[in-house]
Motif scaffolding. Structure first.
Motif, PDB file in Angstrom:
ATOM      1  N   UNK A  34       0.837  -1.203   0.000  1.00  0.00           N
ATOM      2  CA  UNK A  34       0.000   0.000   0.000  1.00  0.00           C
ATOM      3  C   UNK A  34       0.869   1.248   0.000  1.00  0.00           C
ATOM      4  N   UNK A  35       0.484   2.225  -0.819  1.00  0.00           N
ATOM      5  CA  UNK A  35       1.204   3.489  -0.901  1.00  0.00           C
ATOM      6  C   UNK A  35       0.353   4.616  -0.340  1.00  0.00           C
ATOM      7  N   UNK A  36       0.999   5.730  -0.107  1.00  0.00           N
ATOM      8  CA  UNK A  36       0.255   6.944   0.195  1.00  0.00           C
ATOM      9  C   UNK A  36      -0.289   7.519  -1.110  1.00  0.00           C
ATOM     10  N   UNK A  37      -1.505   7.958  -1.090  1.00  0.00           N
ATOM     11  CA  UNK A  37      -2.082   8.574  -2.283  1.00  0.00           C
ATOM     12  C   UNK A  37      -1.380   9.896  -2.571  1.00  0.00           C
ATOM     13  N   UNK A  38      -1.150  10.150  -3.842  1.00  0.00           N
ATOM     14  CA  UNK A  38      -0.570  11.429  -4.266  1.00  0.00           C
ATOM     15  C   UNK A  38      -1.685  12.329  -4.767  1.00  0.00           C
ATOM     16  N   UNK A  67      -8.363   1.241 -11.036  1.00  0.00           N
ATOM     17  CA  UNK A  67      -9.542   1.029 -10.215  1.00  0.00           C
ATOM     18  C   UNK A  67      -9.571   2.079  -9.114  1.00  0.00           C
ATOM     19  N   UNK A  68     -10.683   2.783  -8.991  1.00  0.00           N
ATOM     20  CA  UNK A  68     -10.870   3.754  -7.906  1.00  0.00           C
ATOM     21  C   UNK A  68     -12.088   3.343  -7.093  1.00  0.00           C
ATOM     22  N   UNK A  69     -11.870   3.139  -5.791  1.00  0.00           N
ATOM     23  CA  UNK A  69     -12.921   2.685  -4.882  1.00  0.00           C
ATOM     24  C   UNK A  69     -13.178   3.763  -3.846  1.00  0.00           C
ATOM     25  N   UNK A  70     -14.418   4.243  -3.783  1.00  0.00           N
ATOM     26  CA  UNK A  70     -14.810   5.250  -2.804  1.00  0.00           C
ATOM     27  C   UNK A  70     -15.726   4.586  -1.775  1.00  0.00           C
ATOM     28  N   UNK A  81      -5.098  -6.730  -9.951  1.00  0.00           N
ATOM     29  CA  UNK A  81      -3.763  -6.296 -10.392  1.00  0.00           C
ATOM     30  C   UNK A  81      -3.750  -4.865 -10.927  1.00  0.00           C
ATOM     31  N   UNK A  82      -4.888  -4.275 -11.127  1.00  0.00           N
ATOM     32  CA  UNK A  82      -4.932  -2.902 -11.640  1.00  0.00           C
ATOM     33  C   UNK A  82      -4.426  -1.931 -10.581  1.00  0.00           C
ATOM     34  N   UNK A 117      -1.460  -3.464  -5.621  1.00  0.00           N
ATOM     35  CA  UNK A 117      -0.928  -2.184  -6.105  1.00  0.00           C
ATOM     36  C   UNK A 117      -1.917  -1.081  -5.753  1.00  0.00           C
ATOM     37  N   UNK A 118      -1.920  -0.668  -4.501  1.00  0.00           N
ATOM     38  CA  UNK A 118      -2.937   0.274  -4.044  1.00  0.00           C
ATOM     39  C   UNK A 118      -2.319   1.468  -3.350  1.00  0.00           C
ATOM     40  N   UNK A 119      -3.120   2.529  -3.295  1.00  0.00           N
ATOM     41  CA  UNK A 119      -2.772   3.716  -2.517  1.00  0.00           C
ATOM     42  C   UNK A 119      -4.059   4.182  -1.816  1.00  0.00           C
ATOM     43  N   UNK A 120      -3.886   4.788  -0.629  1.00  0.00           N
ATOM     44  CA  UNK A 120      -5.031   5.069   0.240  1.00  0.00           C
ATOM     45  C   UNK A 120      -5.124   6.549   0.559  1.00  0.00           C
TER      46      UNK A 120
END
Length: 361
Positions: free
Chosen positions: A1-5, A138-141, A253-254, A281-284
């Motif tokens: 997990x990454x920090x969102x930019x 992929x964007x999940x809200x 994987x997206x 491969x995510x960022x939060x």
């Protein structure tokens, strides 16, 4: 997990409250699907598809789709039984996911940048897991991925309804007891943390949407059956089987952005961080002072995070995005007052508790 930019605020379009984007009906496998289209405003825009949550519609994406139109050629669909789409035979996560897949195939626009809010987030996870060839990012809200403590959701009050034979009739009767204005206010209070962020235009549009529901005889049944299907998917996710949503999230994987509001009253606030940990491969991005529909409440902040995600795939542009933000920073400080929520992009492990680690089972 990454920090969102976060993409620079000044590079977004000027503040504007657009009307709902034009819609049309398309016959797909024998039933009519209603689709709203947000035409691209820039060259080389890539296709995007927006999927709403339980009880929502394509209109939930009006502001975000407009802010991203320079980069994305958007379509937002009404799921079967919701908005202006005809009812469907089944109201389960697999059935909805298959509908989204069929739409992407039918429209011949794949792979798409796929967006999902709440129920739409769970649907989009399944689509990305089963058909990676159809999903660019992929964007999940506030994704409605499984959690078992329904005390953490206002929807928990609906659980007894599922045990009542023909509970949809009771739901339809209950719906008829309130005016569209009262129902719209109740929905917004449940979904939005700060109602001052919602313009009068959006309030009136919400009332108009409620009137559409009142005119649709199938709506109450669609809502109750969808809620039953969602709860069923939650329970099955803690049992063995490849169809479990948390297991499907683990094979996505997206490149993925997960956005959560700390004042979410419908989905356990621990779900968004857990989703970001499970998806490889995510960022939060966790937003203080924001509820269940961040794309409605703080669309500019969400747009900045989406553009930050897209920039990572474009050489030479990623440097324009603000690096991952530490919990003490407040990227919302430079935003207009109605979006002046502290946006906290959490790094892996930040704020993690044992209960969050265990949610995926």
């Amino acid at each position: 997990m990454k920090r969102a930019a976060l993409w620079p605020e000044h590079r977004l379009p000027a503040h504007h409250v657009p009307p709902p984007w034009p819609g049309r009906h398309v016959r797909l496998d024998g039933t009519l699907v209603h689709v709203r289209e947000t035409p691209a405003t820039g060259p080389g825009a890539e296709p995007a598809l927006y999927v709403h949550g339980l009880g929502g519609s394509a209109q939930n994406w009006t502001d975000l789709a407009g802010l991203l139109a320079d980069r994305l050629d958007g379509q937002a669909i009404d799921l079967p039984g919701f908005g202006r789409s005809e009812p469907g035979p089944r109201y389960t996560i697999p059935a909805f996911a298959e509908r989204v897949i069929r739409w992407i195939e039918h429209s011949d626009r794949g792979p798409v940048h796929l967006f999902g809010n709440s129920l739409g987030g769970a649907i989009s996870v399944r689509v990305a897991a089963l058909r990676p060839d159809l999903v660019r990012t992929l964007t999940l809200v506030s994704p409605a991925l499984p959690f078992l403590d329904f005390r953490r959701s206002l929807q928990g009050r609906m659980l007894p309804l599922l045990a009542i034979p023909r509970g949809e009739r009771l739901a339809a009767w209950r719906l008829a007891q309130f005016s569209p204005e009262v129902t719209a206010q109740q929905v917004m209070e449940a979904c939005v943390a700060d109602l001052t962020r919602i313009s009068e235009q959006r309030r009136q549009e919400a009332i108009d949407e409620i009137r559409v529901r009142y005119e649709a005889a199938h709506y109450a049944a669609a809502y109750v059956r969808t809620f039953r299907g969602l709860v069923g998917s939650f329970l099955r996710s803690y049992l063995p089987g490849e169809g479990a949503l948390w297991r499907q999230a683990a094979v996505v994987r997206a490149p993925t952005l997960v956005v959560g509001g700390r004042q979410d009253r419908l989905v356990d606030v621990r779900v968004a961080p857990q989703a970001a940990r499970v998806i490889p491969d995510s960022r939060l991005l966790m937003l203080d002072g924001v509820g269940h529909v961040a794309q409605l409440e703080v669309p500019r902040t969400v747009a900045r995070a989406v553009l930050g995600l897209l920039a990572e795939a474009e050489p030479g542009q990623a440097a324009d995005a603000t690096p991952g933000v530490s919990p003490g920073d407040a990227p919302g400080a430079g935003l207009p007052e109605r979006e002046n929520a502290q946006a906290t992009a959490l790094a892996a492990g930040t704020g993690e508790s044992g209960s969050e680690r265990d949610m995926a089972g």
